[in-house]
Every structure is written in structure tokens, then in C-alpha cells.
Design a protein around this motif. Structure first.
Motif, short mmCIF file in Angstrom:
data_model
loop_
_atom_site.label_atom_id
_atom_site.label_comp_id
_atom_site.label_asym_id
_atom_site.label_seq_id
_atom_site.Cartn_x
_atom_site.Cartn_y
_atom_site.Cartn_z
N HIS A 1 0.83 -1.21 0.00
CA HIS A 1 0.00 0.00 0.00
C HIS A 1 0.86 1.26 0.00
O HIS A 1 0.38 2.33 0.36
CB HIS A 1 -0.93 0.02 1.20
CG HIS A 1 -1.85 -1.15 1.25
ND1 HIS A 1 -2.88 -1.33 0.34
CD2 HIS A 1 -1.89 -2.23 2.05
CE1 HIS A 1 -3.52 -2.44 0.61
NE2 HIS A 1 -2.93 -3.02 1.65
N ASP A 2 2.12 1.12 -0.39
CA ASP A 2 3.06 2.23 -0.37
C ASP A 2 3.88 2.18 -1.66
O ASP A 2 4.36 1.12 -2.04
CB ASP A 2 3.97 2.07 0.87
CG ASP A 2 5.03 3.12 0.94
OD1 ASP A 2 6.21 2.80 0.67
OD2 ASP A 2 4.69 4.27 1.25
N LEU A 3 4.04 3.32 -2.32
CA LEU A 3 4.73 3.37 -3.60
C LEU A 3 6.18 2.92 -3.48
O LEU A 3 6.66 2.13 -4.29
CB LEU A 3 4.65 4.78 -4.20
CG LEU A 3 5.15 4.95 -5.62
CD1 LEU A 3 4.36 4.07 -6.57
CD2 LEU A 3 5.06 6.40 -6.03
N GLU A 4 6.87 3.38 -2.45
CA GLU A 4 8.27 2.99 -2.28
C GLU A 4 8.40 1.48 -2.05
O GLU A 4 9.32 0.84 -2.54
CB GLU A 4 8.91 3.76 -1.12
CG GLU A 4 9.16 5.22 -1.41
CD GLU A 4 10.07 5.42 -2.62
OE1 GLU A 4 11.11 4.74 -2.73
OE2 GLU A 4 9.73 6.28 -3.45
N LEU A 5 7.49 0.92 -1.32
CA LEU A 5 7.49 -0.52 -1.08
C LEU A 5 7.21 -1.28 -2.37
O LEU A 5 7.80 -2.32 -2.63
CB LEU A 5 6.45 -0.87 -0.01
CG LEU A 5 6.61 -2.20 0.69
CD1 LEU A 5 7.93 -2.26 1.42
CD2 LEU A 5 5.47 -2.40 1.66
#
Length: 83
Positions: free
Chosen positions: A77-81
């Protein structure tokens, strides 16, 4: 200065074409790292001002289906992840 130069030398349709290209961007036969690079370049050129969840959704939509499924299974749920 940059804004003035853009208004003077770029056609009005330039920004719209950039957005269209970014919305249609897909991984295709590119590696994930190459897709990420193209996605980031397009996002910066378009001067995107959207929430991270919307950007993440656009990013995942352009990936190949098997990679989309992997991100879904891992509950990313995170772009960097996702990168």
C-alpha cells in the motif's frame, strides 16, 4: 523563467500528450526497473499533484499481471514498497 519559456515555445497540447502517455504507460516487455524509471520520468514531467494512493494505483495498473498479483498478495500500500 521556466514557465514563461514553456508557454512561449511548447504547444498547448504538449502537457496533455504527456499526461496521456503517462496514463497509457505499461511495463510490456521492459524490466520492472526500466518501467519504474519511465514511470518516474513521466510523473516528474507531468508535474503530478495526486495522492500517493492514486499514483500507486496507476503504477500497479501498468505492471504485468503476474507482478500485479504479487503486489496484491503482499498487500503493498506504499509506492516505495512497491518499487
Amino acid at each position: 523563467m521556466r514557465t514563461r519559456l514553456r508557454k512561449k515555445y511548447l504547444p498547448r497540447s504538449y502537457y496533455q500528450r504527456l499526461l496521456d502517455q503517462w496514463h497509457r504507460l505499461s511495463q510490456g516487455d521492459k524490466t520492472v526497473s526500466r518501467y519504474i524509471t519511465k514511470f518516474d520520468e513521466s510523473m516528474m514531467r507531468c508535474n503530478v499533484d495526486e495522492s500517493e494512493s492514486v499514483i500507486l494505483s496507476r503504477f500497479k495498473t501498468g505492471l504485468r499481471e503476474e507482478i500485479q498479483k504479487e503486489l496484491f498478495m503482499r498487500e503493498v500500500h506504499d509506492l516505495e514498497l512497491a518499487y
